[in-house]
Design a protein around this motif. Structure first.
Motif, PDB file in Angstrom:
ATOM      1  N   THR A 216       0.826  -1.210   0.000  1.00 16.02           N
ATOM      2  CA  THR A 216       0.000   0.000   0.000  1.00 16.02           C
ATOM      3  C   THR A 216       0.857   1.255   0.000  1.00 16.02           C
ATOM      4  N   ARG A 217       1.973   1.217   0.709  1.00 13.67           N
ATOM      5  CA  ARG A 217       2.843   2.396   0.768  1.00 13.67           C
ATOM      6  C   ARG A 217       3.513   2.672  -0.575  1.00 13.67           C
ATOM      7  N   PRO A 220       0.127   3.047  -3.846  1.00 13.33           N
ATOM      8  CA  PRO A 220      -1.128   3.479  -3.207  1.00 13.33           C
ATOM      9  C   PRO A 220      -2.313   3.545  -4.154  1.00 13.33           C
ATOM     10  N   SER A 221      -2.070   3.805  -5.435  1.00 14.48           N
ATOM     11  CA  SER A 221      -3.195   3.946  -6.363  1.00 14.48           C
ATOM     12  C   SER A 221      -3.920   2.628  -6.586  1.00 14.48           C
ATOM     13  N   LYS A 224      -6.193   2.374  -3.718  1.00  9.43           N
ATOM     14  CA  LYS A 224      -7.245   3.382  -3.902  1.00  9.43           C
ATOM     15  C   LYS A 224      -8.271   2.923  -4.937  1.00  9.43           C
ATOM     16  N   ARG A 228     -12.176   2.315  -4.281  1.00  4.38           N
ATOM     17  CA  ARG A 228     -13.129   3.115  -5.051  1.00  4.38           C
ATOM     18  C   ARG A 228     -14.148   2.207  -5.733  1.00  4.38           C
ATOM     19  N   GLN A 348      -4.514   7.525   9.160  1.00  3.69           N
ATOM     20  CA  GLN A 348      -4.693   8.602   8.199  1.00  3.69           C
ATOM     21  C   GLN A 348      -4.235   8.182   6.809  1.00  3.69           C
ATOM     22  N   LEU A 349      -3.136   7.410   6.742  1.00  5.20           N
ATOM     23  CA  LEU A 349      -2.667   6.930   5.450  1.00  5.20           C
ATOM     24  C   LEU A 349      -3.738   6.067   4.777  1.00  5.20           C
ATOM     25  N   ARG A 351      -7.013   6.184   5.327  1.00  2.35           N
ATOM     26  CA  ARG A 351      -8.127   7.046   4.912  1.00  2.35           C
ATOM     27  C   ARG A 351      -7.789   7.754   3.610  1.00  2.35           C
ATOM     28  N   ASP A 352      -6.517   8.133   3.436  1.00  3.16           N
ATOM     29  CA  ASP A 352      -6.113   8.840   2.217  1.00  3.16           C
ATOM     30  C   ASP A 352      -6.259   7.979   0.972  1.00  3.16           C
ATOM     31  N   VAL A 353      -6.127   6.656   1.114  1.00  5.77           N
ATOM     32  CA  VAL A 353      -6.275   5.773  -0.055  1.00  5.77           C
ATOM     33  C   VAL A 353      -7.676   5.176  -0.147  1.00  5.77           C
ATOM     34  N   GLY A 354      -8.601   5.655   0.683  1.00  2.00           N
ATOM     35  CA  GLY A 354      -9.999   5.249   0.557  1.00  2.00           C
ATOM     36  C   GLY A 354     -10.472   4.157   1.477  1.00  2.00           C
TER      37      GLY A 354
END
Length: 736
Positions: A216-217, A220-221, A224, A228, A348-349, A351-354
């Motif tokens: 994931t690091r 990340p897309s 995500k 999504r 938070q990381l 949450r940033d990727v959904g």
């Protein structure tokens, strides 16, 4: 091990055995090099095994053979190449077999690296750097492509205001490089040793910790995109209720009957691909506290087609996958049981990727979606009546637009090309330029004419990347670069060099000084008491050893609060109470000596001169790069033993200067070597074992500890002609 040797070289060397006879040419190495001393020692070997025992490296075998310094003098040899797999090792394997096996494995890996780099049209170093730890270059390359495609699909979905479709997800899954996962023993059928399975999001460690995993690091897309997709396909009643921490991505295997052991709450699953069979068997009332897996009966299971349905189920109840043919992928969204241990940064990381990270209330709401199991057989609880939600199904939507079909091949190609390199985001015209820099990034690309180019970006305090320097290969394949600071970057000193080390030093200086131009570095802060105490402790553990550095350390440690001033009595003649002050006293540095003194000390040593190390003088905190070696060689009692246990000549000099090593008084030489070359060479005879000859010619040998120490130490003593005869004598022999 760069794949720079000819294929024929590998084929020959990898066919050798421990007792294959070999013959070396007279010493061709440069006299002032370390390899000259090593070659002098191992070139006496008559077989491959003996050469390895005398100190040759496996790279030496390749180099010496390819350059004509080494040849096989007959048989025996292998009929083929040595097996590159470590799993083939057994008690019959010699050290030579194992060394050549590792060499063969590295050759295969490096060959793949170059093949992938050629296929993608990039410099191989772009693939070997900045990748997830433990990941092969091949997998990294495929994951880069999956990351690019995910980013492109998400951008198009946002622009066109369309949902992410099954076809989009399938396209990315086909690009994604799956690891051979050997840890998921609970899903493997008999005879299966690994499965293609990766976890995105939060991962639980064996030590009880939880953290966001590398997949994931670094990509990340991809995470995500699959998040999504689920958001776009969840029914309205679940849009704010279903939460999860992790995503399991699987390819090409049918799981045996199992229960998920560490999940909390229900999971969501869908299958993708073109296959027949592969339906999910699910025991909806299975209660693991009341029955074992082998007691579950076929008549109690449900069979669900996951290509047509999105399924909410409890992974802690028995489930399995039937056999299938074709290409099958599954994505499982679930929560791990120790999610509450995750740090706020990791939350938070995610949450940033959904990832909709759960809290206590949302997890309780998710758990309430399914009814608790009743169990089967005699221990089953009575049915409470009413409708029971042991699972929930939502049929697949039809008629979705396939985003990947709307993307032109040229746009996909451009996006893939851009993802291979560091590309800074577009500049915001209203944002002030960065003047302070906190890090850097490098990438390499191949120009249209085949030459390679290196670009250096500095990361500003705002997070933006700024192109600071470039290096272009002077001629294709020459590997000689001319590095310059770009005209648009005005921070730091001018840069013009052919050495990458100079570029790294320049980058370090710009980052350290906050990007200030030459001569305008940041003002030095006065250290507070805590800083002073830490600096003193560091100086004791890690004393500076270069000439004049003791004064620098002492000066740095003197602060206004700690300066000691000697005051005289007031003048009896009435000088208005003025006080005379002397120069501040400097604190004493840790015990050390100059390099000249160190050499003089060691020149008086013989083979049997006793030495003694200070136990645990180097620690992980004070000497991160050498404390483990120190722990090994500090057991030595003589110089020869220290070198055999892994100490280098530089280590000996450093340890003596730092006070970590003491030299005994017994078995020492009576005098130092003279400055005369012939007498010095003759004098060295006392240091070498019987049967080993020394001469000033290129085919001479010397293997004693003091000779090795000073012949391999690259030190210049310019201007030391007034020093002891021994130092001048060593310099006269060309040892530096």
């Amino acid at each position: 091990m760069p794949c720079t040797y000819a294929r024929e070289t590998y084929l020959e060397v990898l066919s050798w055995l421990d007792n294959t006879p070999i013959k070396y040419a007279p010493n061709p190495k440069q006299k002032q090099s370390k390899s000259f001393v090593r070659y002098a020692k191992y070139s006496k070997a008559k077989t491959v095994g003996e050469a390895l025992r005398l100190g040759t490296y496996y790279l030496d075998l390749l180099f010496d053979f390819e350059h004509g310094h080494l040849r096989a003098a007959g048989g025996p040899k292998r009929s083929g190449l040595v097996d590159p797999n470590k799993s083939a090792w057994d008690d019959t394997w010699t050290k030579t077999d194992k060394v050549l096996s590792r060499m063969h494995n590295k050759w295969i890996q490096w060959s793949k690296t170059f093949e992938v780099a050629d296929r993608l049209g990039v410099d191989r170093r772009n693939l070997t750097s900045n990748k997830q730890g433990g990941l092969s270059v091949e997998l990294h390359a495929t994951r880069i492509e999956a990351e690019v495609m995910s980013k492109l699909i998400l951008e198009t979905a946002d622009t066109e205001r369309q949902p992410v479709t099954d076809a989009d997800v399938l396209h990315v899954l086909r690009l994604w490089g799956f690891r051979q996962n050997v840890t998921r023993q609970n899903v493997m059928r008999e005879g299966v040793e690994w499965v293609n399975s990766d976890t995105l999001g939060l991962l639980a460690g064996y030590d009880g910790t939880v953290s966001v995993n590398g997949a994931t690091r670094f990509y990340p897309s991809v995470t995500k995109l699959v998040c999504r997709w689920l958001k776009d396909h969840l029914p309205a009643e679940l849009s704010d209720r279903f939460v999860f921490t992790s995503i399991n991505v699987n390819k090409g295997y049918a799981a045996k009957l199992h229960r998920d052991g560490n999940n909390e709450g229900p999971s969501m699953i869908r299958a993708f691909g073109e296959f027949t069979g592969g339906r999910l068997h699910y025991w909806p009332e299975d209660d693991k506290t009341k029955a074992t897996l082998d007691t579950l009966k076929d008549e109690d299971k449900l069979t669900i087609d996951l290509t047509k349905n999105l399924l909410l189920f409890d992974g802690c109840r028995g489930h399995a996958v039937e056999d299938f043919e074709g290409e099958r992928f599954t994505i499982v969204y679930f929560s791990i049981g120790r999610a509450h241990k995750a740090s706020e940064a990791d939350r938070q990381l995610l949450r940033d990727v959904g990832v909709p990270f759960p809290d206590t209330a949302s997890m309780a709401s998710t758990k309430a979606m399914l009814s608790p199991p009743l169990g089967y057989g005699d221990k089953a609880q009575p049915h409470p009546g009413g409708k029971r939600n042991t699972h929930r199904l939502w049929p697949r939507r039809e008629g979705e637009v396939r985003i990947v079909d709307t993307l032109s091949e040229e746009r996909i190609r451009q996006a893939k090309e851009a993802a291979k390199f560091v590309e800074p985001p577009q500049e915001d015209d209203d944002a002030p330029p960065d003047t302070t820099f906190v890090g850097h990034a490098m990438d390499r690309k191949i120009l249209d004419d085949g030459r390679r180019m290196l670009r250096v970006y500095l990361k500003g305090a705002s997070g933006r990347l700024v192109l600071a320097a470039t290096g272009v290969e002077e001629k294709k394949g020459s590997a000689r670069y001319e590095y310059k600071r770009v005209d648009s970057f005005t921070q730091g000193k001018p840069l013009c060099s052919h050495q990458l080390a100079d570029v790294r030093a320049w980058v370090a200086a710009v980052v350290k000084n906050g990007g200030a131009p030459a001569g305008k570095g940041q003002k030095r802060k006065k250290p507070d008491a805590a800083d002073t105490k830490a600096a003193k402790a560091s100086a004791i553990k890690n004393p500076k050893l270069r000439r004049g550095s003791q004064k620098i350390v002492a000066k740095a440690l003197v602060t206004p609060e700690k300066k000691s001033r000697k005051t005289t009595k007031e003048d009896t003649a009435g000088r208005e109470g003025k006080v005379k002050q002397t120069t501040p006293e400097k604190p004493k540095a840790a015990p050390s000596g100059s390099k000249k003194e160190a050499l003089e000390a060691f020149l008086m040593c013989g083979e049997g001169t006793p030495i003694k190390y200070v136990p645990n003088a180097k620690t992980a905190a004070s000497h991160k790069g050498s404390y483990e070696r120190y722990a090994a060689y500090s057991k030595a009692k003589t110089l020869s033993e220290a070198l055999e246990l892994g100490s280098s000549s530089s280590d000996l000099l450093y340890d003596w200067q730092a006070g970590f090593l003491k030299i005994g008084n017994s078995k020492r030489r009576q005098s130092m070597p003279t400055a005369d070359e012939d007498s010095a060479a003759a004098d060295l005879g006392a240091w070498r074992p019987d049967g080993v000859r020394h001469s000033s010619s290129s085919d001479g040998w010397a293997t004693s500890a003091p000779y090795f120490l000073f012949a391999s130490t690259r030190l210049r003593f310019l201007g030391d002609r007034a020093s002891a005869e021994g130092v001048v004598g060593i310099a006269a022999l060309g040892w530096r």
